[in-house]
Design a protein around this motif. Sequence first.
Motif, PDB file in Angstrom:
ATOM      1  N   ARG A  36       0.871   3.954  -2.834  1.00  0.00           N
ATOM      2  CA  ARG A  36       0.552   5.564  -2.635  1.00  0.00           C
ATOM      3  C   ARG A  36       1.564   6.642  -2.871  1.00  0.00           C
ATOM      4  O   ARG A  36       1.484   7.611  -3.198  1.00  0.00           O
ATOM      5  CB  ARG A  36      -0.032   5.480  -1.207  1.00  0.00           C
ATOM      6  N   THR A  37       2.842   6.086  -2.515  1.00  0.00           N
ATOM      7  CA  THR A  37       3.869   6.829  -2.635  1.00  0.00           C
ATOM      8  C   THR A  37       4.232   7.349  -4.076  1.00  0.00           C
ATOM      9  O   THR A  37       4.323   8.386  -4.673  1.00  0.00           O
ATOM     10  CB  THR A  37       5.248   6.551  -2.013  1.00  0.00           C
ATOM     11  N   GLU A  39      11.023   6.635  -2.619  1.00  0.00           N
ATOM     12  CA  GLU A  39      11.772   7.988  -2.927  1.00  0.00           C
ATOM     13  C   GLU A  39      13.355   7.755  -3.118  1.00  0.00           C
ATOM     14  O   GLU A  39      13.844   8.763  -3.913  1.00  0.00           O
ATOM     15  CB  GLU A  39      11.826   8.496  -1.463  1.00  0.00           C
ATOM     16  N   ARG A  52       0.875  -1.080  -0.118  1.00  0.00           N
ATOM     17  CA  ARG A  52      -0.005  -0.035  -0.070  1.00  0.00           C
ATOM     18  C   ARG A  52       0.874   1.301   0.022  1.00  0.00           C
ATOM     19  O   ARG A  52       0.447   2.148  -0.909  1.00  0.00           O
ATOM     20  CB  ARG A  52      -1.002  -0.148   1.166  1.00  0.00           C
ATOM     21  N   ALA A  53       2.073   1.385   0.867  1.00  0.00           N
ATOM     22  CA  ALA A  53       2.730   2.479   0.869  1.00  0.00           C
ATOM     23  C   ALA A  53       3.540   2.736  -0.552  1.00  0.00           C
ATOM     24  O   ALA A  53       3.792   3.704  -0.782  1.00  0.00           O
ATOM     25  CB  ALA A  53       3.659   2.233   2.116  1.00  0.00           C
ATOM     26  N   ALA A  62       1.773   7.182  -6.394  1.00  0.00           N
ATOM     27  CA  ALA A  62       0.575   7.932  -6.795  1.00  0.00           C
ATOM     28  C   ALA A  62       0.978   9.444  -6.400  1.00  0.00           C
ATOM     29  O   ALA A  62       0.712  10.359  -7.183  1.00  0.00           O
ATOM     30  CB  ALA A  62      -0.727   7.529  -6.264  1.00  0.00           C
ATOM     31  N   TYR A  63       1.511   9.647  -5.182  1.00  0.00           N
ATOM     32  CA  TYR A  63       1.882  10.871  -4.764  1.00  0.00           C
ATOM     33  C   TYR A  63       3.006  11.637  -5.488  1.00  0.00           C
ATOM     34  O   TYR A  63       2.737  13.076  -5.912  1.00  0.00           O
ATOM     35  CB  TYR A  63       2.455  11.010  -3.264  1.00  0.00           C
ATOM     36  N   TYR A  64       3.820  10.913  -6.157  1.00  0.00           N
ATOM     37  CA  TYR A  64       4.814  11.361  -6.943  1.00  0.00           C
ATOM     38  C   TYR A  64       4.211  11.381  -8.410  1.00  0.00           C
ATOM     39  O   TYR A  64       5.524  11.393  -9.221  1.00  0.00           O
ATOM     40  CB  TYR A  64       6.258  10.926  -6.550  1.00  0.00           C
ATOM     41  N   VAL A  91       7.732   3.814   1.928  1.00  0.00           N
ATOM     42  CA  VAL A  91       7.895   5.409   1.408  1.00  0.00           C
ATOM     43  C   VAL A  91       9.219   5.542   1.023  1.00  0.00           C
ATOM     44  O   VAL A  91       9.659   6.157  -0.069  1.00  0.00           O
ATOM     45  CB  VAL A  91       7.442   6.543   2.393  1.00  0.00           C
ATOM     46  N   ALA A 118      -4.096   4.182  -5.955  1.00  0.00           N
ATOM     47  CA  ALA A 118      -4.332   4.540  -4.639  1.00  0.00           C
ATOM     48  C   ALA A 118      -5.603   3.639  -4.160  1.00  0.00           C
ATOM     49  O   ALA A 118      -5.750   3.028  -3.025  1.00  0.00           O
ATOM     50  CB  ALA A 118      -4.616   5.929  -4.357  1.00  0.00           C
TER      51      ALA A 118
END
Lengths: 328, 328, 328, 328
Positions: free
Chosen positions: D29-30, D282, D25-26, D32-34, D278, D58
């Motif tokens: 979503r990370t 990154e 999940r992380a 998606a965030y970026y 996350v 997400a």
Amino acid sequence: MAKKLKRIGVMTSGGDSPGMNAAIRAVVRTCAYYHTECAGFYRGFQGMIDGDCINMNARSVRNIVNQGGTILQSARSKQFLTKEGRAQAAQNLKEQEVDAMILIGGDGTFRGGQVFSQEHGIPVIGVPGTIDNDIYGTHYTIGYDTALNTVVEAIDKIRDTASSHNRLFFVEVMGRDAGFIALNSGIGAGAEEILIPEEDLGLDRLLDSLERSRRAGKTSSIVVVSEGDKIGKNVFELAEYVKENLPFYDARVSVLGHIQRGGRPSCFDRVLASRLSVKAVELLLDGKKDLMVGMLNNEIESCSLDQALKGKHTINKDLLRISEILST
Amino acid sequence: MAKKLKRIGVMTSGGDSPGMNAAIRAVVRTCAYYHTECAGFYRGFQGMIDGDCINMNARSVRNIVNQGGTILQSARSKQFLTKEGRAQAAQNLKEQEVDAMILIGGDGTFRGGQVFSQEHGIPVIGVPGTIDNDIYGTHYTIGYDTALNTVVEAIDKIRDTASSHNRLFFVEVMGRDAGFIALNSGIGAGAEEILIPEEDLGLDRLLDSLERSRRAGKTSSIVVVSEGDKIGKNVFELAEYVKENLPFYDARVSVLGHIQRGGRPSCFDRVLASRLSVKAVELLLDGKKDLMVGMLNNEIESCSLDQALKGKHTINKDLLRISEILST
Amino acid sequence: MAKKLKRIGVMTSGGDSPGMNAAIRAVVRTCAYYHTECAGFYRGFQGMIDGDCINMNARSVRNIVNQGGTILQSARSKQFLTKEGRAQAAQNLKEQEVDAMILIGGDGTFRGGQVFSQEHGIPVIGVPGTIDNDIYGTHYTIGYDTALNTVVEAIDKIRDTASSHNRLFFVEVMGRDAGFIALNSGIGAGAEEILIPEEDLGLDRLLDSLERSRRAGKTSSIVVVSEGDKIGKNVFELAEYVKENLPFYDARVSVLGHIQRGGRPSCFDRVLASRLSVKAVELLLDGKKDLMVGMLNNEIESCSLDQALKGKHTINKDLLRISEILST
Amino acid sequence: MAKKLKRIGVMTSGGDSPGMNAAIRAVVRTCAYYHTECAGFYRGFQGMIDGDCINMNARSVRNIVNQGGTILQSARSKQFLTKEGRAQAAQNLKEQEVDAMILIGGDGTFRGGQVFSQEHGIPVIGVPGTIDNDIYGTHYTIGYDTALNTVVEAIDKIRDTASSHNRLFFVEVMGRDAGFIALNSGIGAGAEEILIPEEDLGLDRLLDSLERSRRAGKTSSIVVVSEGDKIGKNVFELAEYVKENLPFYDARVSVLGHIQRGGRPSCFDRVLASRLSVKAVELLLDGKKDLMVGMLNNEIESCSLDQALKGKHTINKDLLRISEILST
């Protein structure tokens, strides 16, 4: 090794936390291991003042490692805030031939212990036991990990209902001055927003975020709110405010309350309590005093009570960023 | 067997309860077993009105037997209270070729279903799903047993703190009109007093009992209070009242709230949901209609929706006596 | 009311089960309520022979309603199988002025109690406490409901792994002579197959069913096997057999074992234990003897120990049908 | 920031562990965030070889943060051990426009990833997910904390029975090469002895210790044994050996087995999985490669896969001393 201690006292004080019994057990068994007597005082400082104590041996603490609460009970003592109260306590310890005390509790407990030690020359060692995790000198306090699990389990249940009914839930968790519980349980429970005392994100930002969530197709949401959040509204006012401004949300409130203090301690808390308490006894036997034991970087360390009381254990603000990323 | 049904619809309505997913699964799988199609409607009656449904087969319900909440979601529908709303729903069922409906929910759900069946000649069968256990025609409703376990686990935690601090806790549990949860969880958790909607024990009796308890040496106590207790005070007012009249008690309040609706269903609820739902489908396939399935004396039975709605499931008052004996 | 009893004894015997402590508590408190003394005997019949007992009052049983195991401990006594052993026990009861006994346990316990009562004229009442649920005269035995929850929670965990790895798991659960646990936990856990002592489904049928499952796209499966299943192979041999015949399955075994006996009792078991035990004391005080209390159709009833021992509590075979439908 | 990655792949490999879903999940979503695409590969390396993957956004990972197992499933792939297998996987990634991979698993997973990256120049980042905690470069692996809680809960249950029957239990826990689980759960559960692969305490010492225990009045005991203990006997042989040499002990065995892998992740594991994942995304977005993320001293760090594979995460031997003190 310094002057041999004949008898060590142990007590629990402040709000109870899961793992305190594991800590008491470890104190008692370590005393037994080192052939030192051990006395348990009931109801914290008050029991010291009242001379309310029992002899404890390895058998007294059988089958308590997994029990919530504290068999020595806890209480707040107004009398101990007075010089007379503390003198009475010191007098009792002398009569009972108790040479040193191990104090399991939080900030208030350590403050009382420090004054007491200074006034009466009785060595004390503090063991950090509180669900709030707001103690400097340790990464984890006893009971915090269990409280986090209790909170995420409760929120898991609430999410079942939130998802089934497309609802928005404001869940209030403990932490009047510190956002440790809210922040970590919020991430663990997958909360959409987390409100903590350390940060005022502002009501506008909350509304924005919820509206964005809604537009992204999320129909249910969880907002975790620390008791002491900075936003200036309690959790019921918050829910009302959101209902007024975002009427499409069916907002509800759940205050988790005292269930957060109880329950069987997690393995982490049992091991932490055990390690800290063995160390506490060994420090006393080693002639040390007025220290707090703590776990830093997975190792058991100690610092002076003074440092523990003056320092501030701050939350890891990077977790707010993590939370934001994950609620994408 | 009557006219072969081509397609059976299923929905969940009212407050969600643990085991609703096990019920949906059993409906779907029983349809598959009997080579009958199955359609799941979202958000209860509202989904029927909106035509919001999906085809369901054995795979659609994989791995949900142990999940809380309801994958079909639930909602209250104002529109369904109107003749037009219901006509719209009937129209949709016809278009979707759904010949009969299985309604998982409580009283309100069954009432809606009964009217709907009478107006539109579409057979319905009710499956009692609610944590409140307040349905006539069944000894147990789906979710009730799980809710009881959730409540006693929560009170176990609260008792850890109550015992550690010598406190009196007022714990509010669900049950606006019925004391089933309070009465059984109260006995299960060893509560000293239980206040339920069915009985007004009076405030004097409560004070007497607490004072007697105190004199008998009990320093901590739990009072379980049903949301809808008859005593005319809410749980916070009760605590205040006791504090004023019995100042030696440190009285606190815990409102368990929505955690009672969620969580993994107990084995009992999963088996109950499975048995009731298999029966519901079989009754429909057998040409029956407008019935509610229930468990009476460990057997799966059925009664007319009319009976279920007119009857009243009353608590076993002998349990009050049991509670009094056990809090000796 | 018959000749006033001065003192009632209580003991637990046979395999321990969750809720036995709630039963002991209820016996003790009911005695206190009726101003009758109560003596607790340790380790079942052996404690009666050894005269190993303590006086119990309301405080002795504080905070045990939620504890697994039995504070009075349990044991099997070979000595009690002898006339001399029983005479010694009777002698001890007389010396201790114990007029009657409450026996918490299963079949073996009741058989011993019956002989003892007949030989020595000391009234006994049996309270059914065993996780196996194999006692005639009650729909539920104390501990059975908790054991079911323990089993489904364990299988839920195993299913996580089974699903993640496409595995077939054979899970052995308790029940040497009776399939109650296997059958109900199997339905509750959504098992694909359930093997019980009461039915020999045959190995061919098992292979057929697993193959059909596989073809239907199921890649992971759970087979629940009772210790005493009729299929003539133990669970490890079964897994081997399936691996040989259905090599596409990665078959594993999990023997749940003793975790099934322990743990905090469910609310159901706590209430059941409480109700049965209050009744047991009241029957004795009422001059009754040689009975077993039980719950039939949600009411507390009693039957003679003789009936309980001669009757057979049979599983509901309709549950096998339910299981087959649900594993479609 | 380096060359923009278009699409990141994620998979889980090796034994499943609780928290892997939180990690997936992380990652998703990370991404998606970026604004980076994300592809999930099924069954670890095998899915990469078979090109068995789905686009994830997400919503794909909604409501999985609290689920055990892994929605992407896991498997061991013999094919990936061959050059051809890895070439096939690389080919698939190129076709799917996957620029980099995040590998959630243990040692074997990272070894495969390292070779793959070197051969095909596709950056990989490892996320340590295994209940065994035997990975260098991180103090905690995902799933370990949950497994500890599962084990202590199981032993708590076994202790109920052990105490009720005065029994000695040998409880086998996972950990073929590493004693992390045995050592920490043993302390957490208050075991009298702990046998781990890292230390051969010798059979004599075990017998001595049990005899001492017995003389000190302990009538029930728990010995926690790691699967891979050094003592040269499996847990059943150990129990036999003790029965022969210390016949007063009623020794039993419980093999906890696969329940240790499943279950809802603890809060600790959910937060750990979230933070590590996350960071993993990154790092990739930052142009890094061939690293493993880990938590050291409460901070998220990274080291090269090479270091992770060459280093050895050793147990804290001081815990053996703690265990000895506490079983006084």
